[in-house]
Every structure is written in C-alpha cells, then in structure tokens.
Design an enzyme around this catalytic site. Structure first.
Site, PDB file in Angstrom:
ATOM      1  N   ARG A 157       0.865  -1.177   0.000  1.00  0.00           N
ATOM      2  CA  ARG A 157       0.000   0.000   0.000  1.00  0.00           C
ATOM      3  C   ARG A 157       0.902   1.228   0.000  1.00  0.00           C
ATOM      4  NH1 ARG A 157      -2.243  -3.466   4.044  1.00  0.00           N
ATOM      5  NH2 ARG A 157      -4.349  -4.214   3.514  1.00  0.00           N
ATOM      6  N   LYS A 188      -2.685  -2.528   7.706  1.00  0.00           N
ATOM      7  CA  LYS A 188      -3.909  -2.100   8.379  1.00  0.00           C
ATOM      8  C   LYS A 188      -4.096  -2.870   9.675  1.00  0.00           C
ATOM      9  CE  LYS A 188      -6.620  -0.478   4.407  1.00  0.00           C
ATOM     10  NZ  LYS A 188      -7.867  -0.656   3.635  1.00  0.00           N
ATOM     11  N   HIS A 257      -2.466   2.359  -5.745  1.00  0.00           N
ATOM     12  CA  HIS A 257      -3.249   1.169  -5.427  1.00  0.00           C
ATOM     13  C   HIS A 257      -3.504   0.318  -6.668  1.00  0.00           C
ATOM     14  CE1 HIS A 257      -4.816  -0.388  -1.694  1.00  0.00           C
ATOM     15  NE2 HIS A 257      -5.888  -0.856  -2.315  1.00  0.00           N
ATOM     16  N   ARG A 260      -0.891  -2.225  -6.707  1.00  0.00           N
ATOM     17  CA  ARG A 260      -1.200  -3.305  -5.753  1.00  0.00           C
ATOM     18  C   ARG A 260      -2.216  -4.269  -6.374  1.00  0.00           C
ATOM     19  NH1 ARG A 260      -1.458  -4.751  -0.150  1.00  0.00           N
ATOM     20  NH2 ARG A 260      -3.577  -5.158   0.612  1.00  0.00           N
ATOM     21  N   HIS A 283      -4.555  -9.348   3.738  1.00  0.00           N
ATOM     22  CA  HIS A 283      -5.998  -9.281   3.952  1.00  0.00           C
ATOM     23  C   HIS A 283      -6.396 -10.170   5.128  1.00  0.00           C
ATOM     24  CE1 HIS A 283      -6.894  -8.060  -0.499  1.00  0.00           C
ATOM     25  NE2 HIS A 283      -6.542  -7.037   0.248  1.00  0.00           N
ATOM     26  N   TYR A 292     -10.189 -10.657  -6.797  1.00  0.00           N
ATOM     27  CA  TYR A 292      -9.200 -10.845  -7.860  1.00  0.00           C
ATOM     28  C   TYR A 292      -9.481 -12.084  -8.698  1.00  0.00           C
ATOM     29  CZ  TYR A 292      -6.833  -7.103  -5.465  1.00  0.00           C
ATOM     30  OH  TYR A 292      -6.546  -5.894  -4.897  1.00  0.00           O
TER      31      TYR A 292
END
Length: 314
Positions: A157, A188, A257, A260, A283, A292
């Site tokens: 990120r 995150k 992004h 990414r 994630h 994806y």
C-alpha cells in the site's frame, strides 16, 4: 420530465414545503418530483392502492418493479429517500399511522472491480525513463523506479511504502532486508507482514540507496525522501507515479493502489493460489481477496473473445 401539476394535491403541498421551508435546489426538487410521479404511477397500477393506505409490502413490491425497469441501485435509493420523506411528513400531519418506507432498502450496488494494469503496461511503467522536461535528476528517477518496483513487485500500500525506514528498529514501521530479500511492513490494523522482494526490486533499492545520501537531510530515517530531503508523502508518490505513467505512454491514469491490484491479479493469474495472495496482501478475510478471481476471469474472457474461433465477435 415530470411536472408537479401532474401530482395529487397533497404531494404538491409537500413539494411546496420542500421548496419554501427546506429550500431545496431546483435540480433536487425535480428529482423529488420524478420520484413522486413514479410512486403515484406504481400505486395506481392494478391492483390500485391509495398512497396513504400503502403498507411495507406494497413499497417492497414497487421497489422491486423499479429494479426490474432497469433503475440503478443508487437511483432507487434516492427515490426511496424521497418517498420516506413524504410519508414522514404525512405522519407529522397525522395523515398516516406509520411510515411504510421504513425498513425498505434499495438493492445493493455491485462493487466496482479494482482496475489493474496489463503485464506489459506494468513492465513498461517500471522500465520507463524519466521525462527530462519535469526536471527529474538521476537520483529522483532511481527513487521513482524503486517505488514502482516495490508497489508492483511486493503489492505494498502507498502508506506502507512511505513508512519504510532505512533499517529495522523499535521505531521503524517497515524496512527492506536486502540480505533476506524481504520487505517488512506495518499494514492495516497494525498487523505486521513480510513479503518477498524480487531481483528487479532489490536492484532498484540498491541503486536508490547509492544515490539517496545526496538528497536526504541529515538524520532522516525514511527510505524514500523528497527533493527537500524529508520523508516522501503519499500525495507526492501519487504525483510522481502519474508523471512516470505519462512518460511510459500508458493510456490510463495510474495510481499506487492500481499497482497493488496489478500485483495481486498477475500473481493469481500465474499461480491460482488465492490463500498465498491473501497472505501477501495482508488481507484479514479471504473474501476481500476473492475479488481478484473475478479480475482473473475477466482476463480469461478477453483472451477467449480475442482468440477462440467460437467467440462472439463484437
């Protein structure tokens, strides 16, 4: 375009209230007028229902009809908001006992698929040379190439990228371990993860580190610094990436992004290992990564349409 004169008197009175008391803009008033015309039309269709006697099941049926007519979820949500306000106003006037629109929701809008570059465009972006007209020095060009290699090669990120420091330490949010060929970042939810760094990215990091001392301010610990020698910001990364994409001749706007997304999409196309891609992206839930698989199917569909003899030609 619907005229307010076509509406029943009590709805026209509500529109007058919105115009005078709420001071809604003319465009908003027209949208509300159209919404009330739809409500009146749906209620008058067989079996007809008096608007003030409408029940939640009627509103759900009318909402489904709007969806069947092809209205987008966002448009239906706006219409329901107008209807809800009308019944709320009628409730304050004592004309209805309850608001039948409460609890009625518009269909969920499909989430747009993340945009990813093709493999050729991603490679072209990484290999692009700086446009001399923007005043880029060899050091800034090396820095920008290093950023692209890490964004695309590691799926970082932009916040993780700009937080990278020169080395590991108690205060370091992230760093590149050249000996171990890995990037360690704080993602995150303050979750740490490590991702492998490929040979092109490692070379780009070494090339940038060789030139970084000529730009960095004394004592600056950030891996990526601006011309002023201080830590690069996310907005500066976006600006430099935009310039590099133009220099590479890419036909689309490129943002961090997107690289990414490209990392994840290309990796999934090659490996088919969804769990591994989830781990590399950091994630928490695999459903986030599953988007994806849709990108991958879209790629396969394009290949099919372009190459298969039985593909439908557009």
């Amino acid at each position: 375009m619907t005229s307010a004169a076509e509406l029943q008197p009590d709805i026209r009175e509500h529109l007058q209230h919105l115009q005078v008391e709420r001071r809604l803009a003319p465009r908003t008033l027209q949208l509300y007028t159209d919404a009330f015309e739809r409500l009146q039309r749906l209620a008058s269709a067989a079996p007809a229902v008096a608007l003030r006697q409408a029940q939640p099941h009627h509103l759900r049926r009318w909402t489904a009809q709007l969806h069947g007519e092809g209205l987008a979820p966002r448009s239906i949500a706006l219409i329901l908001s107008a209807w809800r306000g009308l019944y709320r106003w009628w409730g304050r006037e004592g004309l209805v006992a309850a608001n039948p629109v409460d609890g009625v929701r518009a269909p969920k809008a499909p989430k747009p698929l993340p945009k990813a570059l093709s493999v050729d465009d991603a490679v072209a972006l990484a290999d692009a040379t700086a446009d001399s007209s923007d005043g880029s020095s060899p050091a800034l060009s090396a820095r920008d190439q290093c950023m692209v290699e890490l964004l695309y090669g590691c799926g970082l990120r932009v916040g993780e990228l700009v937080a990278l420091d020169l080395g590991a330490g108690a205060a370091a949010a992230g760093w590149i371990d050249l000996a171990d060929a890995s990037a360690h970042v704080l993602g995150k939810g303050s979750k740490r993860r490590s991702v492998p760094v490929g040979a092109p990215a490692l070379k780009a990091v070494r090339d940038w580190l060789a030139l970084r001392p000529g730009i960095a301010a004394p004592g600056e610990t950030a891996l990526f610094v601006s011309q002023r020698g201080t830590r690069l910001t996310a907005s500066q990364v976006r600006s430099r990436l935009k310039r590099r994409a133009i220099a590479a001749g890419l036909p689309t706007h490129v943002h961090p992004h997107m690289l990414r997304h490209s990392f994840a999409s290309h990796l999934l196309q090659s490996s088919g290992d969804l769990r591994a891609v989830q781990e590399l992206l950091g994630h928490a839930n695999i459903t986030t990564t599953q988007v994806y698989t849709q990108l991958d199917f879209g790629h396969l569909s394009k290949v099919y349409d372009a190459a298969h003899p039985r593909a439908r030609k557009r």
